[in-house]
Structures are given as C-alpha cells and as structure tokens.
Enzyme design. Structure first.
Site, mmCIF file in Angstrom:
data_model
loop_
_atom_site.group_PDB
_atom_site.id
_atom_site.type_symbol
_atom_site.label_atom_id
_atom_site.label_comp_id
_atom_site.label_asym_id
_atom_site.label_seq_id
_atom_site.Cartn_x
_atom_site.Cartn_y
_atom_site.Cartn_z
ATOM 1 C CE LYS A 75 -11.365 -4.801 -0.477
ATOM 2 N NZ LYS A 75 -10.035 -5.437 -0.364
ATOM 3 C CD GLU B 86 -7.100 0.147 -4.866
ATOM 4 O OE1 GLU B 86 -6.933 0.975 -3.952
ATOM 5 O OE2 GLU B 86 -7.471 -1.018 -4.667
#
Length: 433
Positions: free
Chosen positions: A343, A209
């Site tokens: 998500k 990330e």
C-alpha cells in the site's frame, strides 16, 4: 528530459466523504501528472503518518490543509527546476525536506500525491503509458503481467457496520484465462451473492470497499454464503474460484491479555489457537491466502502460523510489514509470513514502494498490490500491479466507482498489452504454483 515547472496541491474528497490530498505536477512542454493519496481505516501502528488538520470545526478534524500547504509551498519550491524522470531523486528531496522517520512534518499523504503525480508527468513527457514507465523505474523494462484480483465481496471488521470480525472475505477467479474474464466471473459471483443474502433475509448494503456487509452468526457463515454464490453462478469452488481472507487481527487482539477476542461469535483464542482456528477454516474451504492472521506485534504468533500454514497458504503481512523495507527485512530474516501487502501510502513514496516489492520478490515472497478503504478515482495501483508484474491485486468488490476505476484501467491495459502481459491466475499465489 523535462523539468518541473509547477507543483499544485489541493484538498479533494475521498470515497468515504473525507478530505484527501491531490497533487498536480507540471513539466516543460505542457505535460501534467495528477494523483491523489488514498486513506486507510484499519491502519498499522508503524505506517507513515497521514497528516490531518485536527480542526474539529472543519470536516470533523479530518481536513488536510496543512498537507496541501506543504505541497504548495516547501515541496513546490524544492522541486521546481528538477528533472521529473529522476523519480528516486524527487522522492529523496521530499523525504529529506520532511526530515522525520514517518513523514509526519508534511504528511505521507502530501509526499505520496506529489510522488505519484511526478511519475505520471514523467511518463507523459516520454510518451509512455504509466505502467511502462513504472516497469522502467523498477529496473524491469517491458516485463509485465496482469494481476489476479482478490475481490472483497463480504466486508466485516473496520470496513463495515456489522458483527462480522474478519475484515475481508475475498474471491479469486483463478479459473479465468484473462483479467477481463476474471472480472466477469467476479461480477457473476457478486450478483449471485446478493441473491443468496436476500434469500436469507440478510442485508445487501455494501461496506467501504463495495462488498456486502450482512450480519452473520460466524465467519464460517460468510464463507458458506460465498460458496453458495459461487455454485449458483455455475462455478466450482476450489477450481474456478478460490478464497482469501484478511483477518486484520490487530483490530480484535487484546494487548492486555494477549487474546484474540472475536466478539461477533463470542469466542476468544490464544495466538496458537487462532492459527488452528484458521487452519480449520482452510481445511473446510479452499482458502489460499490469509492476510494479517496475527496481531502486528505478535511476531512469535506469526512465526508459529508460518510454520503451521506457510507451506500451503499465502500468509500476507499488511499491518505486520506496512510496506516498509526495514520491517520486511527483519520479517524475511525471521521467516515471518511469505507475502507482503503493498500500500503505497503506508510508506509514502513510489521509490520506497518499488524497493519493498523488489525486496519481497528477491526473498521469494509474493507482493500483493492493494487499495485502501478510503479511495478516489485515481487508478495508479492498476499500473503499479502491471508495471511491477506483481501478480496479484486487491482493489475491492464489484461495486463503487472508486473500486471499479482500477478494474477498468486493468481492462484497458490488458487490451493494450495483449500477450505481453500474461494472466497468471493461481500460479501468482504463494504456495500454489
């Protein structure tokens, strides 16, 4: 009104070099929506299923040709001729056609890619930006806010090849007045953190990330490095910048003995001890948000943690709730956590995602919009965060184009909306208003 004339699926590559599903939805009048499904590394056991081919001779078993075939055949056949602006109907057709509880026939990766591509095509046909169309679908037309970024600048756990147990150490630039200023503060802290780590002889390689992934002797050492970087950048920790963590506790929970085993620092905790360990870190550092601070199945542990920390810390359920309204409803009734991570590939359609955000907000929970560790250049979550006025977004650090694509889209949206989309800063975080 514009009907669907063509649906195309294809296999593309994500930020980890694994295949994922991309979909195109074409409407009358030449309007096209294009979207790709993301993919997680630390996944909740109750997430909707991401369909992989399992053919070891191809992409080590991670191909998505079956999911792509579902898009090009069954899904395309069912959707051609349907009105794209009826998003709930489009999603329901795919869910019913799949017919399984967890979307395992077609794959949540197939259904989600089409769901998002359809929303983009419908927005284009209406001459609207995606965030504006999402606000309409959400039943809140014209209501926007710019989200506070939770920037994952030290990666551990499943997102990095290091010995740090906690998966994400994040900064929130709460002292900023605008989203753009928040990104500048985040970037300055990120670059100063690189200097701090180099000065200690530590690695500045980045994880999935975009955050650094150094080997550190403890989780507290990660927080100490961030504190030093914030100060080096000229900011005050606790005033200009606050901290957040994603423990991803399910990844180091031993189901057999019920212990949280932090191998990186050689410590084991019972459920309650782990809550008090986190409480100690919150006393030492201005940590205002903790995600998955217990194992997804340890609801008693979560209830205790909510009792101990819930009035002063945002407790976010990710693996706990998996963007699923059935599970969230039970959590709300039992007083578990006070926030949900959103998500959309955990549930597999835009309509179900919006339902989870609404349920959370109606119950006084916050909703944090999130990327996955496997991403693409698709920036839909930026529009989702603004269009639902969610208030917070997690989309990685200040490196890797798959993360920056979302931040750059937020910059464009803020420029377009101006004062119509206020940046709420710390007020967006549960317990901090």
């Amino acid at each position: 009104m514009a009907k669907i004339v063509k649906v195309i699926g294809r296999e593309i590559i994500d930020s980890r070099g694994n295949p994922t599903v991309e979909a195109e939805v074409h409407l009358e009048g030449g309007f096209v929506g294009l979207a790709a499904a993301p993919s997680g590394a630390s996944t909740g056991s109750r997430e909707a299923l991401e369909l992989r081919d399992g053919d070891k001779a191809r992409f080590l078993g991670k191909g998505v040709l079956k999911a792509v075939s579902a898009v090009n055949n069954e899904i395309a056949t069912a959707l051609v001729g349907k009105e794209a602006s009826n998003q709930a109907e489009i999603d329901q057709i795919m869910i019913e056609l799949d017919g399984t509880e967890n979307k395992s026939k077609f794959g949540a990766n197939a259904i989600l890619a089409v769901s998002l591509a359809n929303a983009k095509a419908a927005a284009a046909s209406k001459g609207m930006p995606l965030y504006a169309w999402i606000a309409e679908l959400n039943g809140t037309p014209g209501v926007y806010s710019m989200p506070l970024p939770m920037m994952n600048i030290i990666n551990g756990g499943e997102h990095a090849d290091n010995n740090v147990d906690i998966q994400e150490f994040m900064i929130q630039p709460v002292g900023a007045k605008t989203l753009k200023e928040a990104l500048r503060i985040g970037a300055e802290v990120f670059h100063n953190l690189a200097k701090v780590l180099k000065g200690k002889g530590l690695s500045t390689a980045v994880g999935d990330e975009g955050g650094f992934a150094p080997n550190l002797e403890s989780n507290a050492a990660a927080l100490a490095c961030i504190k030093e970087a914030v100060e080096k950048a000229g900011y005050v920790l606790g005033k200009d910048v606050t901290l957040a963590m994603d423990c991803a506790s399910s990844e180091f929970y031993n189901k057999e003995n019920g212990m949280y085993e932090m191998k990186g620092e050689g410590k084991s905790f019972t459920s309650q001890e782990f809550t008090h360990y986190l409480e100690g870190l919150c006393k030492e550092y201005p940590i205002v948000s903790i995600e998955d601070g217990q194992d997804e199945s340890d609801w008693d542990g979560f209830a205790y943690q909510t009792k101990v920390l819930g009035d002063k810390v945002q407790l976010v359920g990710d693996d706990l709730f998996v963007t699923n309204t059935k599970i969230l409803k039970e959590g709300i009734e039992k007083g578990i956590a006070n926030s949900i991570l959103i998500k959309f590939n955990q549930i597999g359609s835009l309509t179900e995602t919006l339902a989870a955000i609404k349920m959370a907000k109606d119950a006084g929970y916050t909703a944090v919009i999130s990327h996955r560790s496997g991403e693409t250049e698709d920036a839909t979550i930026a529009d989702l965060a603004v269009g639902t006025a969610a208030g917070q977004i997690k989309t990685g650090s200040m490196s890797r184009s798959d993360r920056i694509a979302k931040y750059n889209q937020l910059i464009r949206i803020e420029e377009a909306l101006g004062e119509k989309a206020p940046f709420l800063g710390l007020k967006a975080v549960k317990g901090q208003a």
